[in-house]
Design an enzyme around this catalytic site. Structure first.
Site, PDB file in Angstrom:
ATOM      1  N   ALA A 147       0.843  -1.206   0.000  1.00  0.00           N
ATOM      2  CA  ALA A 147       0.000   0.000   0.000  1.00  0.00           C
ATOM      3  C   ALA A 147       0.877   1.254   0.000  1.00  0.00           C
ATOM      4  CB  ALA A 147      -0.935  -0.017   1.203  1.00  0.00           C
ATOM      5  N   GLU A 171      -0.005  -7.743   7.700  1.00  0.00           N
ATOM      6  CA  GLU A 171       0.422  -8.647   8.774  1.00  0.00           C
ATOM      7  C   GLU A 171      -0.259  -8.372  10.117  1.00  0.00           C
ATOM      8  OE1 GLU A 171       2.903 -10.354   7.009  1.00  0.00           O
ATOM      9  OE2 GLU A 171       3.040  -8.743   5.547  1.00  0.00           O
TER      10      GLU A 171
END
Lengths: 746, 341
Positions: free
Chosen positions: A517, A713
């Site tokens: 991102a 994550e």
């Protein structure tokens, strides 16, 4: 000025995915396609003494059987086989020679006119081996642990910092302390989509020309590998991966089906597809099994003063797979007497591979259970202990965090969950046969940005085309990049066409580590800004242009217009500007680079707090996670809908890791035995109950001007420990090993 | 997968004749297990006889007040059949505890009985397995045997001394555990006509021939399963313990059924799944309950008796205690002494 960034818009590729229009690597149909089927070795270590392919070759429809005996000559040096995620060592080369290095190793490729014939022919290949004894048990080989070899991988995965203070002395003298040993099973990624490569061979040219549809988290990584191993110039290879049916890290390295398909295609001068079976999905990288020791001590009032964390992870005999397991404690807790240690144990297995929050969820699962244990040694509420030891400094580097809203995550998460009503004593809540427990844990992951390139083009029809050779591994990259592009040039999302997964596009790194991102987002932003600057140049050329003296900072883009910030009514439509460009699109390519100068004085990370309720049937050992709240501080949230989905996925996997997932390695045979989705248990719908996600936004322009930190994550990191801690609170039984299957609770 | 020929049978007789015409011939209905095994090259039939068009697709009343379940009725249709739900809720519960909706929609009743073990080693042709390849050895006994059997594995040598087991695989069905408890009867048709096999005799223990799962002769086709009149609709429980909440085979399962007069037990059935090569019943253990009041004590005594002689192999030893606790719980729930949650 932000119009769609931060809005929960639907996935721009959603319709294509649910209608089947979105094609995956094994779904591209080309004429005259041949099918490859991989033959897997059955021993764990030794040599192939004889491989008889004659019966297979006699079968109607079989084109060729490739083995180490007849494979083409390939690149000689290890460096050619090193991909962007290769750890130090000597990468595995399929069909290199007669040596067997691990169970399930690919030893032959059958190519036939149909998949069915190839599969049948594969069963007719007779192999004789000379077996050698193997070692696959981490626990039985801990005495062989040694430090990791160093390489470029250290940049992203540094070894633990040197010990500081005097752990032994302070721990010894402290009034309150804990010690625990934590053992985690190996896990396999198991994305739904099987690994596949469809190699399209272009006939007629002087040199071979390949178009490759590959399942990968980085087309750039695949093209690099193919070019080097098979000595083909980049210009004659194009790799595409427009969609991926789940990555989770498994696609960070080129897998052996790519090698096989390319080799067969070049040799047979024909298009070839190779798809692995579900069983073969267990024959490459996996999350390594680990054994960890954690010791913590505190003063009587709960101030942590000493921290010890060591980890032993498995790796292969040929590469040193490393991950950051033990560095986290020094990043989130303040004790000054710290020893963190990480070593590897080479075994006769394939090299492990990054899997969602690699090392992070491993280390934090141990550490955050340990912190809970310390809280109980102290008689202190586990959340209070974390607040008591809260720090805005990364104590490994002594740098402040660029932003850290963890305290607010604790507050909002606790409030949503109802943590204040928790009784400290374990076994304090019961319903029917079930003991009820509440647990919590902290999560952390790095907020990284890598360099990447993107191209933006305002087309003559006023639409915005943007591209980058990145991947959407199911996370929503298509959608958030569309949003960033739309906002940067003030066009509606419907007018943006963002494309990815094609080596014809500007280069981007592999999609992993939660950095896509920020990395691709900044490249897209930068390319769109470059187009914007060109548009300003065109605006100045308008006759009697009101923008003549305008600088970049004086203008903005909104409602498909370029306009003055000081006077938005002074505006010109983008269509007008592109019409001025001599019938050509306004096209720019740009690089998004991390601002090292700005970043260097700060630690950059995402944080989370997970609160979990479990019901444990103590007599029968069954555990149900009845509800969970995750509060996430991860910079600016580009799209709350895709972001929430990503965190939910992480939470589900956290439950799965805590309670279900385990790749069972039979050490007598040296082979993962539960290699199918019936026996490798991932959580199913019936295991998942009430999940709640809170985003605590952070305004952080140190990480990057868009304030993006990444979410891949962080959703999983805190969950397993929170679940284990809730189980302790329910039962009074401390389970340190994962997964917590029912036999561990009896 | 090997190449094979395919034929669709148009009558039971036709199917049976085709079966004996070729050693490698196998019946196929839902295919939910056989196809997997063929892809893994565990099974390599030379001929598949498709029986799905045979007239064994209904559930009908029997003359003695029970139900006859056609062999081709799907597991889903059986579990949701009103008569089954009302009169044999234990069976319905057990079926719905197994597999997934998609599999239950395909799998047939006859096929459920014929499904093979889920032992990892049986499925992986790279490893020795006496069930798959007689005489090659058992990888599970000294391997990873957490899902394996604790009952009915021991062997005696010719001189009466304990011998190394040949196989510690379990039968994976849930449906069969309930059928064993209820006391169903399997109807089969072969070359020589029709016969019935009491459920307890249908599946067999591994002994020295672990490659043989059941007592079906090579020419025989299951046509129906007969349920006796009493399905224990009032007091029953199917309790399944597994590694996740759905789509996992039982580590231990219990089908418990009671007949009560007041607080006194007049009839009791306990069958266990996940612990042996066949659904495990022991009439002596059940007899201990008859005439006794419903109580934790009597349930514990039955559980101890049922597990007498159980043997763990390391990773699966926990199943002995777990099975006992599960029996006590299931009986308590069947007797409505305990909540089902």
């Amino acid at each position: 000025m932000s119009q769609v960034i931060g809005k929960p818009i639907n996935r721009v590729d959603g319709r294509d995915k649910v209608t089947g229009k979105a094609k995956y690597a094994a779904e591209f149909q080309v004429p005259d396609l041949a099918y490859g089927y991989v033959v897997s070795g059955t021993i764990t270590k030794g040599k192939i003494t004889r491989i008889d392919t004659s019966e297979a070759l006699r079968l109607d429809g079989v084109l060729q059987v490739f083995t180490h005996e007849n494979r083409p000559k390939l690149a000689w040096f290890d460096i050619s086989y090193k991909d962007q995620d290769a750890p130090p060592g000597s990468p595995f080369r399929p069909l290199q020679d007669a040596t067997i290095k691990y169970s399930g190793q690919p030893i032959a490729l059958v190519v036939a006119e149909t998949f069915e014939v190839a599969r049948y022919a594969a069963s007719l290949i007779r192999v004789e081996y000379k077996e050698e004894s193997h070692e696959t048990s981490l626990e039985a080989n801990l005495h062989r642990a040694r430090p990791q070899k160093h390489g470029v991988a250290d940049l992203l995965k540094p070894p633990p910092p040197k010990p500081r203070g005097d752990f032994n002395k302070v721990y010894e003298e402290s009034p309150v302390k804990m010690y625990g040993r934590y053992i985690h099973a190996a896990e396999h990624h198991n994305p739904m989509e099987l690994f596949a490569s469809t190699v399209v061979y272009e006939k007629g040219g002087k040199e071979p020309k390949l178009t490759i549809y590959d399942k990968t988290q980085g087309v750039t990584n695949s093209i690099l590998y193919v070019s080097q191993v098979f000595d083909i110039p980049f210009k004659n290879i194009r790799v595409l991966s427009p969609y991926m049916g789940g990555g989770f890290g498994s696609g960070l390295r080129p897998q052996y089906q790519l090698f096989m398909a390319v080799m067969a295609s070049l040799e047979l001068k024909r298009s070839v597809r190779v798809t692995l079976t579900r069983q073969q999905m267990f024959t490459f990288g996996h999350r390594p099994a680990t054994v960890q020791n954690v010791a913590l001590s505190a003063t009587a009032d709960g101030a942590m003063n000493a921290l010890y964390h060591d980890a032993r992870g498995e790796t292969s005999r040929f590469e040193d797979y490393t991950e950051i397991v033990t560095n986290w404690g020094g990043m989130i807790y303040p004790p000054e007497n710290v020893t963190q240690d990480y070593k590897l144990v080479p075994l006769d297995v394939y090299t492990p591979l990054d899997m969602r929050a690699p090392g992070g969820v491993t280390g934090m699962s141990a550490l955050e259970i340990a912190v809970d244990e310390l809280a109980y040694e102290l008689g202190m509420d586990p959340l209070e202990l974390r607040l008591k030891n809260y720090t805005d400094l990364d104590h490994n580097t002594k740098k402040p965090f660029s932003s850290k809203e963890l305290r607010e995550c604790f507050r909002q998460g606790a409030e949503r969950f109802g943590w204040s009503k928790r009784q400290f004593e374990p076994r304090s809540m019961k319903k029917g046969h079930n003991l009820i427990g509440w647990g919590m844990a902290t999560g952390i992951w790095e907020a990284n940005q890598m360099p990447a390139r993107a191209e933006a083009a305002l087309l003559v029809n006023g639409k915005l085309w943007v591209s980058s050779a990145t991947a959407d591994i199911g996370t929503g990259t298509y959608t958030i990049m569309t949003q960033i592009a739309a906002d940067t040039l003030g066009v509606p999302v419907e007018d943006v066409l963002f494309k990815l997964g094609d080596t014809d596009f500007p280069v981007a790194p592999i999609s992993g580590g939660s950095w896509t991102a920020a990395t691709v987002g900044m490249a897209v932003h930068s390319a769109c800004e470059a187009v914007g600057k060109s548009l300003l140049g065109l605006a100045k050329k308008l006759s009697g242009s009101p923008f003549k003296g305008a600088k970049w900072d004086d203008i903005e883009f909104a409602d498909k217009q370029l306009r003055l910030k000081s006077d938005p009514s002074t505006a010109v439509s983008l269509q007008t500007l592109v019409d001025l460009n001599g019938g050509k699109a306004v096209r720019e390519t740009s690089t998004g680079l991390p601002n090292a100068l700005k970043q260097k004085d700060y630690a950059r990370a995402t944080h989370s707090a997970a609160f979990v309720e479990v019901m444990v049937d103590e007599e029968l050992g069954t555990v149900k996670v009845t509800r969970a709240v995750s509060a996430i501080a991860a910079g600016r949230i580009l799209n709350p809908k895709t972001a929430r989905s990503q965190i939910l996925g992480g939470m589900v996997w956290g439950i799965s890791k805590a309670l279900h997932e385990e790749s069972i390695l039979d050490h007598n045979i040296g082979r993962f035995m539960n290699h199918n989705l019936a026996e490798y248990h991932v959580s199913v719908n019936a295991d998942i109950h009430d999940l709640d996600v809170i985003f605590v936004e952070e305004d952080d322009t140190i990480v990057n001007p868009l304030g993006i930190k990444g979410l891949g994550e962080i959703g999983i990191v805190a969950m397993p420990a929170a679940i284990a801690n809730a189980i302790f609170h329910a039962t009074g039984k401390r389970v340190r090993d994962l997964p917590i299957t029912l036999d561990r609770l009896l | 997968m090997n190449s094979f020929t395919y034929i669709r049978a148009d009558s039971v007789e036709h199917a049976v004749n085709e079966r004996v015409a070729e050693t490698g011939a196998r019946f196929i209905a839902g295919g939910t297990n056989l196809l997997d095994l063929m892809k893994e090259t565990v099974e390599h039939p030379s001929r598949l006889i498709d029986i799905t068009r045979l007239p064994m697709t209904s559930i009908t009343e029997t003359v003695d007040g029970g139900l006859r379940l056609g062999a081709l009725v799907t597991n889903a249709d059986t579990a949701y059949d009103k008569r089954v739900q009302e009169r044999y809720p234990l069976l319905s519960q057990a079926i719905l505890a197994g597999a997934s909706p998609q599999l239950r929609n395909m799998a047939t009743n006859g096929g459920n009985l014929m499904q093979r073990t889920r032992c990892y080693y049986f499925y992986d042709v790279a490893t020795p397995c006496n069930k798959r390849e007689p005489g090659s050895g058992c990888s599970a006994i000294n391997g990873f045997n957490r899902i394996h059997a604790i009952l009915g594995t021991q062997l005696l040598s010719q001189d009466g001394m304990p011998a190394e087991p040949q196989c510690i695989a379990t039968h994976p069905s849930d449906m069969c555990v309930a059928l064993a408890a209820i006391g169903a009867v399997v109807r089969v048709t072969g070359n020589y006509g029709e016969r019935t096999i009491p459920f307890a005799d249908f599946h067999r223990l591994p002994g020295n021939t672990p490659h043989i799962d059941n007592s079906l002769a090579s020419d025989e086709l299951i046509t129906a399963i007969d349920l006796p009149q009493n399905g224990f609709p009032k007091n029953h429980m199917y309790l399944k313990l597994r590694d996740r909440a759905s789509y996992a085979f039982a580590l231990v399962s219990v089908a418990a059924a009671l007949e009560l007069e007041g607080d006194t037990i007049t009839d009791a059935r306990i069958a266990l799944g996940g612990v042996a090569h066949k659904p495990w019943r022991k009439p002596e253990a059940e007899a201990l309950l008859v005439g006794k009041p419903v109580s934790g004590e009597s349930f514990q005594a039955a559980a101890d008796a049922l597990l007498a002689g159980a043997q763990g192999y390391g990773a699966n030893t926990f199943k002995i205690e777990l099975a006992k606790r599960a029996i006590v719980r299931a009986l308590g729930q069947a007797a409505k002494l305990e909540p089902t949650e």
